[in-house]
Design a protein around this motif. Structure first.
Motif, PDB file in Angstrom:
ATOM      1  N   SER A   1      -2.732   9.751  -8.262  1.00 19.04           N
ATOM      2  CA  SER A   1      -4.086   9.221  -8.178  1.00 19.04           C
ATOM      3  C   SER A   1      -5.084  10.339  -7.934  1.00 19.04           C
ATOM      4  O   SER A   1      -4.729  11.510  -7.859  1.00 19.04           O
TER       5      SER A   1
ATOM      6  N   LEU B   1       0.825  -1.210   0.000  1.00 18.74           N
ATOM      7  CA  LEU B   1       0.000   0.000   0.000  1.00 18.74           C
ATOM      8  C   LEU B   1       0.860   1.261   0.000  1.00 18.74           C
ATOM      9  O   LEU B   1       0.523   2.248  -0.670  1.00 18.74           O
TER      10      LEU B   1
ATOM     11  N   THR C   1      -7.612   3.636  -6.309  1.00 18.58           N
ATOM     12  CA  THR C   1      -6.226   3.155  -6.394  1.00 18.58           C
ATOM     13  C   THR C   1      -5.852   2.380  -5.138  1.00 18.58           C
ATOM     14  O   THR C   1      -5.252   1.302  -5.214  1.00 18.58           O
ATOM     15  N   TYR C   2      -6.204   2.915  -3.982  1.00 19.75           N
ATOM     16  CA  TYR C   2      -5.911   2.260  -2.707  1.00 19.75           C
ATOM     17  C   TYR C   2      -6.552   0.874  -2.678  1.00 19.75           C
ATOM     18  O   TYR C   2      -5.923  -0.106  -2.275  1.00 19.75           O
TER      19      TYR C   2
ATOM     20  N   GLN D   1      -6.913   8.950  -2.952  1.00 25.77           N
ATOM     21  CA  GLN D   1      -6.550   7.684  -3.596  1.00 25.77           C
ATOM     22  C   GLN D   1      -7.743   6.754  -3.756  1.00 25.77           C
ATOM     23  O   GLN D   1      -7.607   5.531  -3.672  1.00 25.77           O
TER      24      GLN D   1
ATOM     25  N   HIS E   1      -8.951   1.792   4.505  1.00 26.27           N
ATOM     26  CA  HIS E   1      -8.874   3.074   3.800  1.00 26.27           C
ATOM     27  C   HIS E   1      -9.661   4.148   4.544  1.00 26.27           C
ATOM     28  O   HIS E   1      -9.192   5.280   4.713  1.00 26.27           O
TER      29      HIS E   1
ATOM     30  N   THR F   1      -7.704   5.221   7.563  1.00 29.38           N
ATOM     31  CA  THR F   1      -6.559   6.031   7.155  1.00 29.38           C
ATOM     32  C   THR F   1      -6.993   7.453   6.821  1.00 29.38           C
ATOM     33  O   THR F   1      -6.357   8.422   7.250  1.00 29.38           O
TER      34      THR F   1
ATOM     35  N   SER G   1       0.859   3.972  -3.000  1.00 29.04           N
ATOM     36  CA  SER G   1       0.456   5.361  -2.765  1.00 29.04           C
ATOM     37  C   SER G   1       1.356   6.348  -3.499  1.00 29.04           C
ATOM     38  O   SER G   1       1.040   7.529  -3.581  1.00 29.04           O
TER      39      SER G   1
END
Length: 124
Positions: A61, A53, A68-69, A65, A95, A98, A57
């Motif tokens: 993106s 990840l 994409t993540y 993200q 995600h 985060t 990153s």
């Protein structure tokens, strides 16, 4: 001082210890999020997912993200033979956590500076 501070041994050691501590916390978070959705993820595999990840990153993106993540996370899980709805739930939850973490820290910094983000005005 910038990067010159890293040439002081005490600063370099402090930096490396803090970095290691942060990575350990991140691995534990990944491990616990996986456990919360019913995935059995070894700590080494949690580190692998985190590393993939992190590399993912670096790809330019969309904001946050989004997409994409999830793609990179699901690909990392596929490397360790974890797929399906639980894998997607794990990546989506990770995600979200985060994004919530960085957003919370950003809001706290804005409030600490006693400034409103809009309108931005020059204050001498």
């Amino acid at each position: 001082e910038g990067i010159a501070g890293m040439f002081r041994p005490s600063h370099a050691v402090s930096f490396l210890l803090l970095t290691g501590f942060i990575w350990i916390i991140e691995v534990v978070i990944v491990y616990n999020v996986a456990a919360s959705v019913g995935l059995e993820l070894a700590l080494g595999n949690a580190l692998l997912v985190l590393l993939v990840l992190a590399v993912g990153s670096m790809v330019p993106s969309s904001p946050g993200q989004l997409g994409t993540y999830e793609l990179v996370g699901l690909s990392a899980l596929a490397l360790i033979a974890i797929q399906g709805p639980s894998a997607l739930a794990f990546i989506l939850l990770l995600h979200l956590l985060t994004l919530m973490g960085s957003t919370t820290i950003g809001v706290m910094c804005l409030l600490a500076r006693d400034r409103s983000p809009l309108p931005l005005k020059y204050k001498p």
